[in-house]
Design a protein around this motif. Structure first.
Motif, short mmCIF file in Angstrom:
data_model
loop_
_atom_site.label_atom_id
_atom_site.label_comp_id
_atom_site.label_asym_id
_atom_site.label_seq_id
_atom_site.Cartn_x
_atom_site.Cartn_y
_atom_site.Cartn_z
N THR A 7 0.76 -1.20 -0.02
CA THR A 7 -0.13 0.02 0.04
C THR A 7 0.86 1.26 -0.08
O THR A 7 2.10 1.26 0.50
N CYS A 8 0.37 2.41 -0.55
CA CYS A 8 1.17 3.70 -0.57
C CYS A 8 0.04 4.82 -0.68
O CYS A 8 -1.09 4.66 -1.19
N GLN A 9 0.54 5.79 -0.31
CA GLN A 9 -0.21 7.20 -0.75
C GLN A 9 0.61 8.06 -1.56
O GLN A 9 1.69 8.20 -1.51
N GLU A 15 -1.18 11.79 -9.07
CA GLU A 15 -1.81 10.77 -9.40
C GLU A 15 -1.73 10.48 -10.65
O GLU A 15 -1.52 9.03 -10.98
N VAL A 43 -7.74 2.43 -3.23
CA VAL A 43 -8.16 2.05 -2.15
C VAL A 43 -9.36 2.67 -1.93
O VAL A 43 -9.64 4.15 -1.84
N LYS A 46 -10.18 6.30 0.48
CA LYS A 46 -8.85 6.58 1.29
C LYS A 46 -8.24 7.46 -0.10
O LYS A 46 -7.58 6.84 -1.03
N ARG A 48 -5.88 9.14 -2.54
CA ARG A 48 -4.74 9.08 -3.01
C ARG A 48 -3.71 7.89 -2.52
O ARG A 48 -2.95 7.75 -2.67
N HIS A 49 -4.82 6.77 -1.83
CA HIS A 49 -4.15 5.75 -1.61
C HIS A 49 -4.31 4.55 -2.55
O HIS A 49 -5.48 4.43 -3.07
N TYR A 50 -3.23 3.77 -2.84
CA TYR A 50 -3.32 2.56 -3.77
C TYR A 50 -2.83 1.27 -3.14
O TYR A 50 -2.20 1.38 -2.28
N CYS A 51 -3.27 0.28 -3.79
CA CYS A 51 -2.87 -1.21 -3.12
C CYS A 51 -2.29 -1.92 -4.53
O CYS A 51 -2.96 -1.97 -5.53
N LEU A 82 5.85 9.24 -3.84
CA LEU A 82 4.93 8.61 -2.69
C LEU A 82 5.07 9.52 -1.34
O LEU A 82 6.15 9.70 -1.12
N GLU A 83 4.13 9.54 -0.59
CA GLU A 83 4.21 10.31 0.73
C GLU A 83 5.17 9.64 1.68
O GLU A 83 6.17 10.17 2.26
#
Length: 94
Positions: A7-9, A15, A43, A46, A48-51, A82-83
């Protein structure tokens, strides 16, 4: 069988860049030996969250993927937008 979920933001405003790069990761990774599946998505709920969700035949196949020229050259490009990097989880599937 090895499963991976990471997972990441993504940083605000990156984006589209992230998704374009991820499309390359998906296309390339699916050609690597032992790759059963390789996907990435947003995700729900959430911002800007990706999985990433992956399945590999063996740990050796996953290791080869991580050591591939494509991965070594392009993973840093992902990390910089990424954050807090990727939270990578490896699962030994039952």
């Amino acid at each position: 069988m090895i499963g991976v979920y990471a997972t990441c933001q993504v940083k605000q405003g990156f984006e589209a860049k992230f998704e374009n790069l991820v499309k390359q990761f998906i296309s390339e990774s699916r050609t690597h030996a032992g790759c059963q599946s390789y996907d990435c998505g947003v995700v729900s709920g959430k911002e800007r969250h990706y999985c990433f969700i992956e399945r590999w035949t063996s740990q050796e196949d996953l290791d080869a993927h991580l050591n591939s020229l494509f991965f070594q050259q392009n993973a840093p490009k992902l990390e910089e937008i990424l954050e807090n990097g990727l939270d990578i989880n490896i699962v030994n599937l039952i």
